[in-house]
Motif scaffolding. Sequence first.
Motif, mmCIF file in Angstrom:
data_model
loop_
_atom_site.group_PDB
_atom_site.id
_atom_site.type_symbol
_atom_site.label_atom_id
_atom_site.label_comp_id
_atom_site.label_asym_id
_atom_site.label_seq_id
_atom_site.Cartn_x
_atom_site.Cartn_y
_atom_site.Cartn_z
ATOM 1 N N TRP A 145 0.882 -1.169 0.000
ATOM 2 C CA TRP A 145 0.000 0.000 0.000
ATOM 3 C C TRP A 145 0.918 1.217 0.000
ATOM 4 O O TRP A 145 1.683 1.433 0.927
ATOM 5 C CB TRP A 145 -0.880 -0.025 1.241
ATOM 6 N N ASP A 147 1.414 5.329 -0.407
ATOM 7 C CA ASP A 147 0.826 6.665 -0.393
ATOM 8 C C ASP A 147 1.960 7.648 -0.116
ATOM 9 O O ASP A 147 2.220 8.009 1.030
ATOM 10 C CB ASP A 147 -0.257 6.750 0.682
ATOM 11 N N THR A 171 -1.358 1.966 -5.327
ATOM 12 C CA THR A 171 -0.673 3.247 -5.208
ATOM 13 C C THR A 171 -1.500 4.393 -5.792
ATOM 14 O O THR A 171 -2.319 4.188 -6.685
ATOM 15 C CB THR A 171 0.696 3.205 -5.921
ATOM 16 N N GLU A 172 -1.251 5.572 -5.265
ATOM 17 C CA GLU A 172 -1.790 6.779 -5.875
ATOM 18 C C GLU A 172 -1.068 7.061 -7.188
ATOM 19 O O GLU A 172 0.067 6.639 -7.385
ATOM 20 C CB GLU A 172 -1.586 7.987 -4.954
ATOM 21 N N ASP A 206 -6.110 6.294 -7.833
ATOM 22 C CA ASP A 206 -5.361 5.161 -7.276
ATOM 23 C C ASP A 206 -5.427 4.023 -8.283
ATOM 24 O O ASP A 206 -6.373 3.916 -9.067
ATOM 25 C CB ASP A 206 -5.955 4.690 -5.946
#
Length: 214
Positions: A145, A147, A171-172, A206
């Motif tokens: 994850w 960010d 991920t963004e 995302d």
Amino acid sequence: MNIYDFIRDKLNSDSVIFEIGSHMGLDTAKFIEITGSRNIHCFECDPRNIGILKNLGLNVDLNDEAVSDIDGYVDLYQSTGKPSGSFGINILDENDWTASSSIKKPKEHLTEVDWCKFKDPIKVKSTRIDSYCHKKRIENIDFVWMDVQGAEGNVLSGFGKMIDNTKFIFTEYSNRELYEDSLIGKDKILNILGDDWNIVHDFGNDILLENCKK
């Protein structure tokens, strides 16, 4: 698709989870709740967030450092400010805005979110993921994850060969240069990852990616 439903379906108590950019631990607590994983590795480099995370007492491996493409030290541009409305979440409403802090210098973010300001950079410790995994004797990562506010390219470069042993990355991404020298668009992320990676779902800002050879 709901990303938390995906995590609940794909991960379990044995899964190795890397949360890169843990902020104040809201998602961290959800990972624990829905997977029961005993192998959650969290990375957070903003000292304001680290203090909050430590006070939560979550059963994770908490690392107070940034993740990038170097082992050493990097600049952190700390965000600050208060939005006009309420999030309805006490931990966010009661604290300074730290969710936009980045190891990348802010650019279009300065005009995109005019109430969010940035302090002068401070030095924070940084690690590469391959170095961290070697130190911790981690051979495989089930889920990442990420960010990291524009630093996606630096983080992914720091995986080295561990990217081949990683199954999923969430991920963004942005189509604007919110931070200087940041990746623009999801295609650049895919170019770094290589041909073995495919899009599972595009959420708009995302993206969920899968290593099809893992």
